[in-house]
Design an enzyme around this catalytic site. Structure first.
Site, PDB file in Angstrom:
ATOM      1  N   GLU A  46      -1.979  -1.485  -5.729  1.00  0.00           N
ATOM      2  CA  GLU A  46      -3.244  -0.855  -6.087  1.00  0.00           C
ATOM      3  C   GLU A  46      -3.079  -0.078  -7.384  1.00  0.00           C
ATOM      4  O   GLU A  46      -2.065   0.600  -7.581  1.00  0.00           O
ATOM      5  CB  GLU A  46      -3.710   0.071  -4.969  1.00  0.00           C
ATOM      6  CG  GLU A  46      -5.137   0.561  -5.130  1.00  0.00           C
ATOM      7  CD  GLU A  46      -5.630   1.341  -3.928  1.00  0.00           C
ATOM      8  OE1 GLU A  46      -6.816   1.694  -3.907  1.00  0.00           O
ATOM      9  OE2 GLU A  46      -4.816   1.591  -3.013  1.00  0.00           O
ATOM     10  N   CYS A  87     -15.755  -6.215  15.336  1.00  0.00           N
ATOM     11  CA  CYS A  87     -15.304  -7.517  15.835  1.00  0.00           C
ATOM     12  C   CYS A  87     -14.262  -7.376  16.930  1.00  0.00           C
ATOM     13  O   CYS A  87     -13.808  -8.382  17.490  1.00  0.00           O
ATOM     14  CB  CYS A  87     -14.766  -8.367  14.695  1.00  0.00           C
ATOM     15  SG  CYS A  87     -13.203  -7.745  13.982  1.00  0.00           S
ATOM     16  N   ASP A  96       0.862  -1.183   0.000  1.00  0.00           N
ATOM     17  CA  ASP A  96       0.000   0.000   0.000  1.00  0.00           C
ATOM     18  C   ASP A  96       0.896   1.230   0.000  1.00  0.00           C
ATOM     19  O   ASP A  96       1.722   1.403   0.906  1.00  0.00           O
ATOM     20  CB  ASP A  96      -0.922   0.007   1.223  1.00  0.00           C
ATOM     21  CG  ASP A  96      -1.848   1.214   1.237  1.00  0.00           C
ATOM     22  OD1 ASP A  96      -2.720   1.307   0.353  1.00  0.00           O
ATOM     23  OD2 ASP A  96      -1.686   2.072   2.133  1.00  0.00           O
ATOM     24  N   ASP A 107      -3.051   1.620   7.091  1.00  0.00           N
ATOM     25  CA  ASP A 107      -2.237   1.235   5.947  1.00  0.00           C
ATOM     26  C   ASP A 107      -1.921  -0.260   5.951  1.00  0.00           C
ATOM     27  O   ASP A 107      -1.930  -0.912   4.903  1.00  0.00           O
ATOM     28  CB  ASP A 107      -0.953   2.056   5.926  1.00  0.00           C
ATOM     29  CG  ASP A 107      -1.216   3.542   5.772  1.00  0.00           C
ATOM     30  OD1 ASP A 107      -2.240   3.884   5.150  1.00  0.00           O
ATOM     31  OD2 ASP A 107      -0.406   4.358   6.259  1.00  0.00           O
ATOM     32  N   CYS A 133     -12.447  -4.600   6.876  1.00  0.00           N
ATOM     33  CA  CYS A 133     -11.747  -5.260   7.966  1.00  0.00           C
ATOM     34  C   CYS A 133     -11.084  -6.526   7.425  1.00  0.00           C
ATOM     35  O   CYS A 133     -11.768  -7.401   6.878  1.00  0.00           O
ATOM     36  CB  CYS A 133     -12.701  -5.602   9.105  1.00  0.00           C
ATOM     37  SG  CYS A 133     -11.921  -6.532  10.452  1.00  0.00           S
TER      38      CYS A 133
END
Length: 397
Positions: free
Chosen positions: A273, A347, A189, A354, A326
């Site tokens: 990405e 949760c 990322d 990141d 998540c």
């Protein structure tokens, strides 16, 4: 896939003599002149609904050399002049295929100064490179070893805005071979606070090369603005600004080379990405920082090195909600503003924004790699695949 022999360019700095510098400067000017004249001729022919190809422009070049006003074209090697016509043909081919804009005229002040020589335009023997129309070899600084026994197929000589001279030699490099296969995979990322965040939790600091030299650059630019246009002092001040820019670019490129080489060496699959950087830099608040991070250059290096060494680069669709999802339970958050760097899911898992995004990119990327799901690249990428948002974990039936 990597091949047994990869064509690779080896770029070196050299220091020409006064005669060589004058000869190369004349060649650069003639290349620019021929390119612009051929582009004008093809543009006028297009307005008349006529098609002009490389062969036609080559015949034009022969006719131009016979005229009195363009007789100076005979003073330089004909090889770079022919090569610039081939480059123009390639530019038009890309334009008609809708891969590029319409070719633009070369500017004396702004365009890159370069000339390309094929095998008939240079001699390379015993580590000495001699160009056509020259009697002495170039004084090249061999900063890294040239492949033993390799013969350059093309040689490109260039001069940057800082006044430095470079020669780039294209040849087959037998040293580039596929690396041993491994099961390692990593999600990457990109960001601004940290240049890279890996799915392993590792964060690579953003060196911010432009910021380190920003004060020096601003001072040099202010001094340049006060110089009279066309004066020698202005040319000298402009060169000082260019040297600072070159220093920044060199440091940035060196860091990216080391980083991408490490990622390719350690991982079989790398998931990134698919960002549209050219649109992101339209944000005036972030444009400077995004440009300094050089995400596009990072991706380009990663893709061609992966192709060299038998690795795989997967580009996940830009609309995949990697930050809002998540990575533990798959719950999708409605909003995730940029200032939120850590968040807690229902949760009970607390995520670093990141690291969580990198883990999600890796998960969807491995899905594509395993089942070949929906590969649809957003742009032409020589070594990468692109997973569309339909392959996100939370998809509608």
């Amino acid at each position: 896939m990597a091949t047994a022999h990869v064509k690779r360019a080896f770029k070196y700095r050299f220091y020409p003599t006064d005669e060589q510098a004058a000869e190369l400067s004349r060649t650069f000017g003639c290349v620019r002149k021929v390119f612009n004249m051929a582009l004008a001729a093809r543009t006028e022919a297009w307005a008349r609904q006529e098609r002009v190809n490389y062969n036609a422009t080559s015949a034009m070049l022969t006719a131009w050399k016979k005229t009195q006003e363009l007789a100076f074209l005979n003073d330089v090697s004909s090889v770079p002049l022919q090569q610039c016509l081939r480059h123009l043909q390639t530019a038009f081919t890309s334009f008609f295929a809708k891969r590029a804009r319409y070719p633009r005229f070369k500017s004396k002040k702004k365009s890159r100064k370069s000339a390309e020589y094929t095998t008939s335009g240079f001699r390379f023997r015993a580590g000495k490179l001699t160009l056509a129309k020259m009697t002495e070899p170039l004084d090249i600084v061999w900063s890294r070893p040239f492949p033993e026994g390799a013969k350059p197929s093309t040689v490109t000589v260039s001069q940057d805005s800082a006044g430095r001279w470079f020669v780039s030699m294209l040849c087959e490099d037998p040293g580039v071979k596929p690396l041993p296969a491994t099961d390692a995979a990593v999600g990457v990322d990109v960001g601004l606070d940290h240049l890279l965040t890996l799915s392993t939790g590792e964060k690579v600091a953003n060196p911010r090369h432009e910021r380190r030299d920003r004060v020096r650059l601003a001072l040099a630019q202010r001094r340049l603005a006060k110089k009279e246009k066309g004066s020698t002092n202005r040319a000298r001040a402009r060169r000082k600004v260019a040297r600072i820019h070159a220093r920044i670019a060199d440091r940035r490129r060196d860091g990216l080379h080391k980083l991408t080489s490490r990622l390719v060496r350690e991982n079989q699959t790398i998931v990134i990405e698919d960002l549209t950087v050219r649109n992101m830099v339209k944000n005036r608040n972030l444009a400077r920082a995004i440009s300094d991070a050089a995400w596009s250059e990072f991706r380009a290096m990663l893709e061609y090195k992966a192709a060299w060494y038998g690795r795989e680069v997967i580009a996940v669709d830009r609309f995949f909600p990697s930050s809002r999802l998540c990575s533990t339970c798959g719950t999708l958050q409605e909003k995730m503003p940029l200032h939120v760097r850590t968040w807690t899911c229902d949760c009970g898992t607390t995520h670093d924004r990141d690291v969580n995004a990198a883990k999600n990119l890796l998960a969807v990327g491995l899905t594509v790699s395993a089942c070949g799901a929906g590969v649809r690249p957003q742009r032409s990428s020589p070594g990468g695949q692109s997973a569309t948002k339909q392959e996100a974990p939370r998809r509608e039936p």
